[in-house]
Design a protein around this motif. Structure first.
Motif, PDB file in Angstrom:
ATOM      1  N   LEU A 112       0.844  -1.204   0.000  1.00  0.00           N
ATOM      2  CA  LEU A 112       0.000   0.000   0.000  1.00  0.00           C
ATOM      3  C   LEU A 112       0.875   1.248   0.000  1.00  0.00           C
ATOM      4  O   LEU A 112       0.666   2.176  -0.790  1.00  0.00           O
ATOM      5  CB  LEU A 112      -0.913  -0.034   1.221  1.00  0.00           C
ATOM      6  CG  LEU A 112      -1.996   1.033   1.380  1.00  0.00           C
ATOM      7  CD1 LEU A 112      -3.049   0.570   2.390  1.00  0.00           C
ATOM      8  CD2 LEU A 112      -1.465   2.398   1.801  1.00  0.00           C
ATOM      9  N   VAL A 113       1.873   1.259   0.889  1.00  0.00           N
ATOM     10  CA  VAL A 113       2.752   2.429   0.989  1.00  0.00           C
ATOM     11  C   VAL A 113       3.569   2.593  -0.289  1.00  0.00           C
ATOM     12  O   VAL A 113       3.659   3.689  -0.856  1.00  0.00           O
ATOM     13  CB  VAL A 113       3.675   2.308   2.211  1.00  0.00           C
ATOM     14  CG1 VAL A 113       4.633   3.494   2.262  1.00  0.00           C
ATOM     15  CG2 VAL A 113       2.855   2.225   3.494  1.00  0.00           C
ATOM     16  N   LEU A 251      -1.511  -1.400   9.057  1.00  0.00           N
ATOM     17  CA  LEU A 251      -0.647  -0.286   8.688  1.00  0.00           C
ATOM     18  C   LEU A 251      -0.969   0.853   9.632  1.00  0.00           C
ATOM     19  O   LEU A 251      -2.114   1.309   9.682  1.00  0.00           O
ATOM     20  CB  LEU A 251      -0.869   0.157   7.246  1.00  0.00           C
ATOM     21  CG  LEU A 251      -0.111   1.436   6.847  1.00  0.00           C
ATOM     22  CD1 LEU A 251       1.395   1.200   6.849  1.00  0.00           C
ATOM     23  CD2 LEU A 251      -0.572   1.956   5.484  1.00  0.00           C
ATOM     24  N   TRP A 252       0.016   1.263  10.413  1.00  0.00           N
ATOM     25  CA  TRP A 252      -0.131   2.487  11.204  1.00  0.00           C
ATOM     26  C   TRP A 252       0.634   3.595  10.514  1.00  0.00           C
ATOM     27  O   TRP A 252       1.736   3.361   9.979  1.00  0.00           O
ATOM     28  CB  TRP A 252       0.431   2.325  12.623  1.00  0.00           C
ATOM     29  CG  TRP A 252       0.475   3.657  13.321  1.00  0.00           C
ATOM     30  CD1 TRP A 252      -0.539   4.260  14.001  1.00  0.00           C
ATOM     31  CD2 TRP A 252       1.564   4.601  13.317  1.00  0.00           C
ATOM     32  NE1 TRP A 252      -0.156   5.506  14.442  1.00  0.00           N
ATOM     33  CE2 TRP A 252       1.142   5.740  14.028  1.00  0.00           C
ATOM     34  CE3 TRP A 252       2.841   4.588  12.771  1.00  0.00           C
ATOM     35  CZ2 TRP A 252       1.956   6.848  14.222  1.00  0.00           C
ATOM     36  CZ3 TRP A 252       3.666   5.703  12.957  1.00  0.00           C
ATOM     37  CH2 TRP A 252       3.227   6.806  13.675  1.00  0.00           C
ATOM     38  N   GLY A 253       0.062   4.794  10.515  1.00  0.00           N
ATOM     39  CA  GLY A 253       0.771   5.934   9.946  1.00  0.00           C
ATOM     40  C   GLY A 253       0.364   7.224  10.633  1.00  0.00           C
ATOM     41  O   GLY A 253      -0.759   7.339  11.147  1.00  0.00           O
ATOM     42  N   PRO A 262      -2.894   9.003  -1.633  1.00  0.00           N
ATOM     43  CA  PRO A 262      -4.080   8.634  -2.406  1.00  0.00           C
ATOM     44  C   PRO A 262      -4.525   7.221  -2.051  1.00  0.00           C
ATOM     45  O   PRO A 262      -3.788   6.465  -1.419  1.00  0.00           O
ATOM     46  CB  PRO A 262      -3.582   8.703  -3.853  1.00  0.00           C
ATOM     47  CG  PRO A 262      -2.128   8.363  -3.748  1.00  0.00           C
ATOM     48  CD  PRO A 262      -1.661   8.965  -2.447  1.00  0.00           C
ATOM     49  N   PRO A 263      -5.737   6.818  -2.463  1.00  0.00           N
ATOM     50  CA  PRO A 263      -6.193   5.445  -2.220  1.00  0.00           C
ATOM     51  C   PRO A 263      -5.285   4.437  -2.906  1.00  0.00           C
ATOM     52  O   PRO A 263      -4.646   4.720  -3.911  1.00  0.00           O
ATOM     53  CB  PRO A 263      -7.600   5.424  -2.816  1.00  0.00           C
ATOM     54  CG  PRO A 263      -8.018   6.845  -2.894  1.00  0.00           C
ATOM     55  CD  PRO A 263      -6.775   7.635  -3.126  1.00  0.00           C
ATOM     56  N   PHE A 264      -5.293   3.230  -2.353  1.00  0.00           N
ATOM     57  CA  PHE A 264      -4.545   2.116  -2.934  1.00  0.00           C
ATOM     58  C   PHE A 264      -5.480   1.244  -3.770  1.00  0.00           C
ATOM     59  O   PHE A 264      -5.166   0.875  -4.898  1.00  0.00           O
ATOM     60  CB  PHE A 264      -3.904   1.304  -1.803  1.00  0.00           C
ATOM     61  CG  PHE A 264      -3.196   0.049  -2.248  1.00  0.00           C
ATOM     62  CD1 PHE A 264      -2.368   0.049  -3.366  1.00  0.00           C
ATOM     63  CD2 PHE A 264      -3.345  -1.127  -1.543  1.00  0.00           C
ATOM     64  CE1 PHE A 264      -1.708  -1.116  -3.767  1.00  0.00           C
ATOM     65  CE2 PHE A 264      -2.689  -2.289  -1.932  1.00  0.00           C
ATOM     66  CZ  PHE A 264      -1.876  -2.273  -3.044  1.00  0.00           C
ATOM     67  N   LEU A 265      -6.649   0.918  -3.235  1.00  0.00           N
ATOM     68  CA  LEU A 265      -7.665   0.129  -3.932  1.00  0.00           C
ATOM     69  C   LEU A 265      -8.964   0.919  -3.983  1.00  0.00           C
ATOM     70  O   LEU A 265      -9.289   1.648  -3.045  1.00  0.00           O
ATOM     71  CB  LEU A 265      -7.903  -1.208  -3.217  1.00  0.00           C
ATOM     72  CG  LEU A 265      -6.698  -2.145  -3.086  1.00  0.00           C
ATOM     73  CD1 LEU A 265      -7.067  -3.342  -2.213  1.00  0.00           C
ATOM     74  CD2 LEU A 265      -6.208  -2.602  -4.451  1.00  0.00           C
ATOM     75  N   GLY A 266      -9.708   0.749  -5.065  1.00  0.00           N
ATOM     76  CA  GLY A 266     -10.996   1.421  -5.195  1.00  0.00           C
ATOM     77  C   GLY A 266     -12.145   0.463  -4.964  1.00  0.00           C
ATOM     78  O   GLY A 266     -12.027  -0.738  -5.202  1.00  0.00           O
ATOM     79  N   GLY A 267     -13.268   0.996  -4.491  1.00  0.00           N
ATOM     80  CA  GLY A 267     -14.432   0.155  -4.281  1.00  0.00           C
ATOM     81  C   GLY A 267     -15.344   0.723  -3.218  1.00  0.00           C
ATOM     82  O   GLY A 267     -15.348   1.932  -2.959  1.00  0.00           O
ATOM     83  N   GLY A 268     -16.089  -0.149  -2.557  1.00  0.00           N
ATOM     84  CA  GLY A 268     -17.023   0.289  -1.540  1.00  0.00           C
ATOM     85  C   GLY A 268     -16.333   0.709  -0.256  1.00  0.00           C
ATOM     86  O   GLY A 268     -15.239   0.250   0.066  1.00  0.00           O
ATOM     87  N   GLU A 269     -16.976   1.612   0.454  1.00  0.00           N
ATOM     88  CA  GLU A 269     -16.596   2.071   1.790  1.00  0.00           C
ATOM     89  C   GLU A 269     -15.338   2.928   1.830  1.00  0.00           C
ATOM     90  O   GLU A 269     -14.997   3.438   2.894  1.00  0.00           O
ATOM     91  CB  GLU A 269     -16.446   0.886   2.758  1.00  0.00           C
ATOM     92  CG  GLU A 269     -17.717   0.084   2.949  1.00  0.00           C
ATOM     93  CD  GLU A 269     -18.907   0.946   3.329  1.00  0.00           C
ATOM     94  OE1 GLU A 269     -18.767   1.827   4.208  1.00  0.00           O
ATOM     95  OE2 GLU A 269     -19.983   0.756   2.740  1.00  0.00           O
TER      96      GLU A 269
END
Length: 427
Positions: A112-113, A251-253, A262-269
């Motif tokens: 993700l990062v 993942l803590w940040g 920005p988002p990593f994956l798109g979709g619901g929620e």
């Protein structure tokens, strides 16, 4: 080698015999009526009954999707999921609960990062030679996509600093510079057990305006992990190594940093609103939690970190140091055995994973002979091929202890290795 009884070694967890009873799998026997000696906890830890019970209870009584169902079960499931987030935030001493992002494992968290941090030609990313592949390959791919340069700190294999990073040598001084954007490193090596100077590396990254990304998969199970004290920017760990289930990671940040990604994956929620022309996205952590999350796994993780909190991570750390010292002493008595990584002089500077070679025997053969005696270890490259290459070996055998490991189990390992030598007629 001293021969304490099963539960009498200075530094062991108080009431270790009682603690072991929390883990039902440790009571099983294997073919040949052999007791299980589980020394593969760096691979995955065993689960206490409270984690199993929490997950079963959720599935039996509260199962529903979260953040979208307007009925009683939906409310209960959402509350349990968010309570798990709060439990993890407390476990890490995170300033804000919203800084905790649930992923399916640490690998996904690190990807993700690597997929959301902005890099461009002229930038560089710094990693280390002792990383798990999960903290190497994503950065290789990120640099290939962006044109950034990949750099790394070398691993030392000789002398008193064997198994540690070369952070002070001539070549090391220029690894991090004004063009460094990311410094990604493991807190504790999964192969060597080395505990790295997290605060020092985080400060060196911050001094040039880079972000620090820490793989804490081996640290979170056995060290008090305080993200504020460590001074890091992003940190990942996985649930199944901290007495929790598989299928859940963290993942803590820093919140300001997460909010800028920005988002990593798109979709619901993960959305704020969606129109055909474009979409806007939710604030962290929901921005990074597209789709139905691992709900019951999060519940199990929450129970696991509460369990560790009740035991006290300082107590767990002392236990690991005591068992590690005892294991290193025992392994030193086996002729032809070489430990890869920090040795007996610094058990407080290493974790519970100990990789080793035995002259004349392939690691897979060692693991199979030990398994025939009920002793479970790992053999292979442990997803750390560059570290093995630095030591000039293709693979190794690895034992790894945890909070439920006893001295008598270490004795069984050493006896099994002696048997292995005789089995292969090594004298």
């Amino acid at each position: 080698m001293s021969t304490p009884t099963a539960f009498t070694l200075p530094g062991l967890l108080p009431e270790l015999e009682v603690v072991r009873k929390d883990f039902p799998i440790l009571e099983r026997t294997l073919p040949g009526d052999r007791s299980l000696v589980y020394l593969d906890s760096a691979n995955t830890s065993q689960k206490p009954q409270c984690v199993i019970d929490a997950m079963v209870d959720h599935l039996e009584r509260h199962n529903a999707n979260i953040a979208r169902a307007m009925h009683q079960l939906g409310a209960e499931s959402t509350e349990a999921f968010e309570q798990a987030r709060a439990d993890v935030a407390a476990f890490l001493n995170a300033p804000r609960v919203e800084e905790v992002v649930f992923t399916k494992n640490a690998t996904e968290a690190l990807n993700l990062v690597a997929n959301t941090v902005h890099l461009q030609p002229g930038d560089n990313v710094v990693i280390t030679e002792m990383e798990h592949h999960s903290n190497i390959v994503p950065w290789q791919l990120a640099c290939e996509r962006s044109g950034a340069e990949l750099r790394w700190f070398d691993l030392q294999t000789e002398g008193e600093d064997a198994g540690r990073l070369d952070l002070a040598g001539g070549d090391a001084r220029g690894v991090i510079d004004e063009n460094t954007k990311v410094v990604a490193f493991t807190w504790v090596s999964n192969m060597l057990g080395t505990v790295n100077p997290v605060r020092e590396l985080a400060d060196r990254a911050r001094a040039v305006g880079a972000i620090s990304v820490v793989d804490a998969s081996q640290a979170a199970p056995q060290l008090p992990v305080d993200v504020q004290e460590a001074g890091v920017d992003l940190l990942a760990f996985t649930g199944h190594k901290v007495c929790g289930p598989t299928g859940i990671g963290v993942l803590w940040g820093r919140y300001d940093l997460l909010a800028a990604l920005p988002p990593f994956l798109g979709g619901g929620e993960m959305i704020e609103t969606v129109r055909m022309e474009r979409s806007t996205f939710a604030a962290p952590p929901q921005r990074f939690e597209a789709g139905t999350p691992p709900i019951v796994e999060a519940v199990g993780l929450g129970a696991a970190v509460r369990y560790l909190g009740d035991l006290g991570l300082e107590n767990v750390r002392r236990h690991e140091e005591a068992i590690t010292r005892y294991a290193l002493e025992g392994l030193a008595t086996v002729p032809g055995l070489r430990v890869l990584g920090p040795g007996i002089d610094a058990p407080e500077g290493r974790g519970g994973a100990i990789a080793f070679e035995l002259d004349g025997v392939h690691p897979h053969d060692i693991a199979q002979v030990l398994d025939s005696r009920g002793v479970a270890v790992r053999a292979g490259h442990h997803c750390a091929k560059p570290a093995h290459a630095r030591y000039g070996v293709q693979s190794s055998t690895r034992m790894s202890s945890y909070l439920y490991t006893t001295p008598s189990e270490i004795d069984a390992l050493v006896e099994g290795l002696e048997y292995t030598r005789s089995y292969f007629k090594l004298g």
